[in-house]
Design a protein around this motif. Structure first.
Motif, short mmCIF file in Angstrom:
data_model
loop_
_atom_site.label_atom_id
_atom_site.label_comp_id
_atom_site.label_asym_id
_atom_site.label_seq_id
_atom_site.Cartn_x
_atom_site.Cartn_y
_atom_site.Cartn_z
N LEU A 51 0.76 -1.12 0.05
CA LEU A 51 -0.05 0.00 -0.09
C LEU A 51 0.69 1.35 -0.03
O LEU A 51 0.32 2.28 -0.06
N GLY A 52 2.02 0.98 0.04
CA GLY A 52 3.02 2.33 -0.29
C GLY A 52 3.91 2.42 1.23
O GLY A 52 3.67 1.89 2.28
N VAL A 53 4.41 3.71 1.14
CA VAL A 53 5.29 4.04 2.60
C VAL A 53 4.19 4.15 3.61
O VAL A 53 3.26 4.86 3.44
N SER A 54 4.49 3.75 4.82
CA SER A 54 3.48 3.77 5.89
C SER A 54 3.98 5.12 6.92
O SER A 54 4.92 5.66 6.59
N ALA A 55 2.90 5.44 7.45
CA ALA A 55 3.00 6.49 8.25
C ALA A 55 3.93 6.18 9.49
O ALA A 55 4.23 7.09 10.22
N SER A 56 4.17 4.88 9.61
CA SER A 56 4.66 4.36 10.82
C SER A 56 6.20 4.92 10.79
O SER A 56 6.95 4.69 9.75
N VAL A 57 6.72 5.32 11.87
CA VAL A 57 8.30 5.76 11.91
C VAL A 57 8.86 4.84 13.21
O VAL A 57 9.80 5.23 13.59
N HIS A 58 8.18 3.81 13.51
CA HIS A 58 8.87 2.73 14.71
C HIS A 58 10.14 2.75 14.52
O HIS A 58 10.65 2.24 13.20
N GLY A 59 10.85 2.95 15.44
CA GLY A 59 12.29 2.59 15.52
C GLY A 59 13.12 3.25 14.54
O GLY A 59 14.26 3.08 14.19
N GLY A 60 12.62 4.30 13.91
CA GLY A 60 13.35 5.48 13.06
C GLY A 60 13.54 4.95 11.60
O GLY A 60 14.31 5.42 10.98
N ALA A 61 12.80 3.70 11.33
CA ALA A 61 12.88 3.05 10.13
C ALA A 61 11.80 3.55 9.19
O ALA A 61 10.96 4.19 9.52
N VAL A 62 12.04 3.13 7.71
CA VAL A 62 11.09 3.47 6.87
C VAL A 62 10.30 2.25 6.75
O VAL A 62 11.07 0.99 6.19
N TRP A 63 9.10 2.37 6.80
CA TRP A 63 8.24 1.22 6.70
C TRP A 63 6.99 1.12 5.48
O TRP A 63 6.77 2.32 5.01
N TYR A 64 6.73 -0.09 5.09
CA TYR A 64 5.61 -0.16 3.94
C TYR A 64 4.34 -0.78 4.75
O TYR A 64 4.56 -1.70 5.31
N ASP A 65 3.29 -0.29 4.13
CA ASP A 65 2.11 -0.96 4.61
C ASP A 65 1.63 -2.27 3.66
O ASP A 65 1.68 -1.95 2.81
N MET A 66 1.38 -3.19 4.28
CA MET A 66 0.87 -4.30 3.61
C MET A 66 -0.34 -4.77 4.06
O MET A 66 -0.66 -4.68 5.09
N LEU A 67 -1.21 -5.23 3.12
CA LEU A 67 -2.55 -5.71 3.14
C LEU A 67 -2.65 -7.12 2.41
O LEU A 67 -2.52 -7.19 1.43
N LEU A 68 -3.19 -8.16 3.15
CA LEU A 68 -3.72 -9.06 2.59
C LEU A 68 -5.16 -9.46 2.92
O LEU A 68 -5.71 -9.42 3.98
#
Length: 163
Positions: free
Chosen positions: A144-161
């Motif tokens: 779903l693209g880059v997540s709004a999450s900034v957990h741990g200072g990393a870049v995350w991607y949202d995934m949906l199944l």
């Protein structure tokens, strides 16, 4: 392939899952013992361990929610779990390094997907780093693209199944 049993986490396995997490994630991203204690207490039905020769070698866990993406607050606030939520989140899928690349993570994922389907969930959600996008896409997750999450200072991607 290593012989494992997948089953719900037990309250006596708190130290074991904390140790697996510490072995698999950098300190800034790893959940701590207290966070796992709350997760096991609040949503044990959404927390499974892989056991080999009476040793926890991996786990998968996350709360149920009506949200289609994970918010950072979800990682630490177990009270955001909604037992009858539409989506099963995945906060962590971790396997000890000595047991990686032996299908343990895939078996844990398939187990949680089957459990979510049995519970009537609409789908599963997770966040992952860019290098893992293709791994989760193999299970049918959509990026779903880059997540709004900034957990741990990393870049995350949202995934949906979608189930």
């Amino acid at each position: 392939m290593v012989q494992i049993t997948i089953r719900p986490v037990g309250p006596d396995e708190l130290d074991a899952v904390t140790a697996v997490e510490a072995a698999c994630f950098p300190p800034a991203e790893a959940a701590d013992r207290e966070t796992f204690r709350r997760r096991i207490e609040v949503f044990p039905e959404c927390f499974f361990v892989a056991v080999c020769e009476n040793r926890v070698i991996g786990f998968i866990n996350g709360c149920a929610t009506d949200e289609r993406t994970i918010r950072d607050e979800m990682f630490t606030d177990a009270k955001l779990h909604k037992k009858d939520g539409c989506y099963q989140s995945i906060f962590g899928l971790a396997v000890l390094p000595d047991y990686q690349r032996q299908e343990v993570a895939a078996r844990l994922m398939k187990h949680l997907v089957a459990d979510a389907r049995k519970r009537g969930r609409r789908g599963l959600i997770l966040t992952c780093k860019e290098r893992l996008l293709s791994y989760y896409e193999k299970f049918g997750y959509q990026n779903l693209g880059v997540s709004a999450s900034v957990h741990g200072g990393a870049v995350w991607y949202d995934m949906l199944l979608v189930l």
